[in-house]
Design an enzyme around this catalytic site. Structure first.
Site, mmCIF file in Angstrom:
data_model
loop_
_atom_site.group_PDB
_atom_site.id
_atom_site.type_symbol
_atom_site.label_atom_id
_atom_site.label_comp_id
_atom_site.label_asym_id
_atom_site.label_seq_id
_atom_site.Cartn_x
_atom_site.Cartn_y
_atom_site.Cartn_z
ATOM 1 N N HIS A 193 0.782 -1.227 0.000
ATOM 2 C CA HIS A 193 0.000 0.000 0.000
ATOM 3 C C HIS A 193 0.813 1.276 0.000
ATOM 4 O O HIS A 193 0.347 2.305 -0.455
ATOM 5 C CB HIS A 193 -1.110 -0.073 1.038
ATOM 6 C CG HIS A 193 -2.217 -0.893 0.458
ATOM 7 N ND1 HIS A 193 -2.167 -2.259 0.480
ATOM 8 C CD2 HIS A 193 -3.284 -0.545 -0.283
ATOM 9 C CE1 HIS A 193 -3.201 -2.716 -0.197
ATOM 10 N NE2 HIS A 193 -3.899 -1.701 -0.667
ATOM 11 N N GLU A 434 -10.587 -11.858 -6.581
ATOM 12 C CA GLU A 434 -9.191 -11.718 -6.159
ATOM 13 C C GLU A 434 -8.717 -12.897 -5.322
ATOM 14 O O GLU A 434 -7.657 -12.836 -4.711
ATOM 15 C CB GLU A 434 -8.962 -10.389 -5.442
ATOM 16 C CG GLU A 434 -9.884 -10.097 -4.289
ATOM 17 C CD GLU A 434 -9.614 -8.742 -3.639
ATOM 18 O OE1 GLU A 434 -8.623 -8.072 -3.968
ATOM 19 O OE2 GLU A 434 -10.417 -8.355 -2.769
ATOM 20 N N ASP A 458 -4.160 -9.216 -5.332
ATOM 21 C CA ASP A 458 -4.416 -10.328 -4.426
ATOM 22 C C ASP A 458 -4.527 -11.646 -5.170
ATOM 23 O O ASP A 458 -4.109 -12.683 -4.664
ATOM 24 C CB ASP A 458 -5.688 -10.059 -3.606
ATOM 25 C CG ASP A 458 -5.391 -9.137 -2.432
ATOM 26 O OD1 ASP A 458 -4.380 -9.375 -1.746
ATOM 27 O OD2 ASP A 458 -6.141 -8.167 -2.224
ATOM 28 N N CYS A 505 -8.926 -4.363 -12.056
ATOM 29 C CA CYS A 505 -8.531 -3.156 -11.321
ATOM 30 C C CYS A 505 -7.233 -3.342 -10.554
ATOM 31 O O CYS A 505 -6.792 -2.457 -9.840
ATOM 32 C CB CYS A 505 -9.651 -2.700 -10.388
ATOM 33 S SG CYS A 505 -10.014 -3.865 -9.085
#
Ligand code: PEP
Ligand code: MG
Length: 596
Positions: A193, A434, A458, A505
């Site tokens: 992140h 995911e 993921d 995405c």
């Protein structure tokens, strides 16, 4: 020391500037005693250090308030109130009166308090331990006169390269974007992140440098190349010149791409690909719209919670969602429900888990905390009045999770109706694909959802069993692995057969070579980092869907990720000259001679 440190490129751009080494760790303190006559002087040192720390916290608080709003700033109130705690102070003073040097007294008392809080029965009080750690670091750094430890020390315009072990949420909210020109961390990968946040803030970044904080001393001159992931320490004038030229070229390309940002991505044989943006903070939406994004494919709402001690209430969430929806009036804005846990922040009471990525996170946590989840669902329903809002669920594994969410959405709608609050019923509800479970069994979900969005960050992590944040595994995190490509192909096929929208995405879609592959796998909707929108559109306008399909088929047939990449690059070279490929950030593709 080798002057070139290599990590993973996390956010593109070149910065030449001074290194600001931020060690956010409790400094070592030696045991030392002072003679009785020096005790008053030690008490004064404590007093002065507390005043300095209070002053710094005040600055950080004001900064966080200006950048991130009053809610984020509130975390510093907690630290300020601990600092003013009479009991804490008298414990420290007591130890100084027993002849301990001030820093040792502070160290011992804060350790003791941290242990006390860490073991507290109440989750909210256990959470306070982190504030005590911050305070522990601040007080000791001031007492020990450690330079260069505090992000507050940076003056706006410093143009610094922030080098730190890992960028935690509490550090993130303190950063002054005007002072920090680039970020480099020991930890992390392209999909962790810190990298995602750096890209969304448009700050060049390198992650996964492993030992940069122990190899640097702070204050060195350096060049950070966020495009290739190289940090050059004490560059020669020739190197600086070379990088400045490259930076200039990159700027010119970015300007040229920005001019055509609004042009749609239609392949040379007429296939229209919709390119939307991933938005992490509501204020990113305007920039995303200027970059030519055709809506939002992923709004990561958990960033609303980053660094906070309480969850945002319904009104605050509504403001954030409405802002993004209104920015993209008439275009889809896909808002993902909280994806908290894993490498995302823990909130108050979120217990530490041995395997957070396999743990109580995302939709699992939300369904187990229906009261918390319904606040978000009500805000989403209300935001529906402000635009084309769609709701997306993270980490879905079973159909039950979708059904249960639908029930909660229904309850939330009834509550709003009863209260006479305007909202939009029946928002499209979709799921992120995911997990391997969701991908393999996507046919079980397709009949009951409005869309799929493939989260490759993921999906790659769980399919290949490779931790997405582990710098040591970065080279094993390969979205072009045959298993991943086959799963993506399957999800696209099943989704389209059911007549629902299928998008990607994950970060994979932001990379031109991979975007080409995804279009070849049949995808017509991508959601990418805002800064990548113009580049991805440009690449797709330069190729035919037929070429992409041929390349993707060859990539799927390849037995290794490297082989798949070679197949793709070879086809891209049919569509673009080497110069164009280099301009589009695909220098590897231009380096001819790849065996097929
Ligand atoms: C993903 O997993 O690919 C994704 C887009 O979600 P996040 O990166 O927020 O986990
Ligand atoms: Mg994800």
């Amino acid at each position: 020391m080798d002057r070139a440190l290599a990590g993973s490129p996390a956010s593109p751009g070149i910065v030449v500037g001074p290194v600001h080494l931020l060690r956010w760790e409790v400094p070592q303190v030696r045991h030392a005693v002072v003679p009785a006559e020096q005790v008053p002087a030690e008490l004064e040192r404590l007093e002065a250090a507390m005043a300095t720390t209070r002053g710094r916290l005040g600055v950080v608080r004001a900064r966080a308030e200006a950048h991130a709003g009053p809610e984020e700033a509130a975390i510093f109130d907690v630290q300020l109130s601990i600092l003013d705690d009479v009991e804490l102070r008298s414990r420290i003073e007591g130890l100084i009166r027993q002849n301990l040097v001030a820093e040792k007294a502070v160290d011992l008392v804060l350790l003791e308090w941290r242990q006390m809080f860490a073991r507290h029965a109440q989750p909210m009080l256990r959470e306070r331990e982190r504030d005590l750690v911050d305070l522990h670091i601040r007080l000791l750094s001031v007492l020990l006169g450690l330079a260069d430890h505090d992000p507050v020390d940076l003056a706006p315009g410093a143009g610094a390269i922030l080098v730190t072990h890992d960028l935690t949420p509490s550090l993130t909210v303190q950063l002054d974007r005007r002072a920090i020109a680039a970020i480099a961390t020991d930890e992390g990968t392209r999909t962790s992140h810190v990298a995602i946040l750096a890209r969304s803030l448009g700050i060049p970044a390198i992650v996964g440098l492993r030992d940069a904080t122990s190899r640097l001393r702070g204050g060195e001159h350096a060049v950070l190349d966020g495009t290739t992931g190289v940090l050059i320490v004490n560059p020669t004038p020739a190197e600086i010149h070379q990088y400045e030229q490259r930076a200039q070229r990159e700027r010119r390309t970015a300007e040229a791409l920005a001019r055509e940002a609004g042009v749609e991505a239609v392949t040379t044989d007429g296939a229209r690909v919709i390119v939307r943006a991933n938005v992490d903070l509501p204020e990113d939406a305007e920039q995303a719209a200027r970059s030519g994004a055709e809506g939002v494919g992923l709004f990561r709402t958990e960033f609303l919670v980053v660094g906070r001690t309480t969850m945002p209430d319904e009104e605050e969430q509504l403001r954030a969602y409405a802002r993004v929806a209104e920015t993209f009036a008439g275009r889809p804005v896909t808002i993902r429900t909280y994806d908290i846990g894993g490498d995302k922040l823990p909130i108050g009471g979120h217990p530490a888990e041995p395997n957070p990525f396999l743990g109580w996170r995302a939709i699992r946590m939300c369904l187990d905390e229906p009261a918390l989840f319904k606040v978000q669902l009500r805000a989403l329903l209300r935001a529906g009045v402000h635009g084309d809002v769609r709701v997306m669920l993270p980490l879905v594994v079973t159909l039950d999770e979708v059904r249960r969410t639908r029930e909660l959405l229904h309850e939330a709608a009834e509550e709003l109706a009863a209260a006479g609050v305007p909202f939009k019923r029946d928002l499209p509800l979709g799921v992120m694909i995911e997990t391997p479970a969701a991908a393999v069994a996507c046919d079980t979900l397709a009949g009951e959802v409005a869309f799929f969005s493939i989260g490759t960050n993921d999906l790659v992590q769980y399919t290949l069993a490779v931790d997405r944040g582990n710098a040591n595994l970065a080279s094993r995190f390969t979205p072009l692995h045959p298993a991943v490509l086959r799963l993506i192909a399957r999800v696209a096929e099943v989704g389209h057969a059911h007549g629902i929208d299928v998008a990607v995405c994950g970060e994979m879609a932001s990379e031109p070579l991979m975007a080409f592959a995804l279009v070849g796998l049949g995808l017509r909707q991508l959601s990418v980092a805002p800064a990548s929108v113009p580049r991805v559109k440009r690449v797709l306008r330069g190729v035919s869907a037929a070429l992409a399909a041929e390349a993707a088929q060859a990539a799927v047939r390849a037995t290794t990720a490297d082989g798949a990449a070679r197949q793709l690059r070879q086809r891209l070279r049919v569509a673009f000259s080497d110069d164009e490929l280099a301009t589009l950030g695909l220098p590897g593709a231009a380096a001819g001679g790849d065996p097929a």
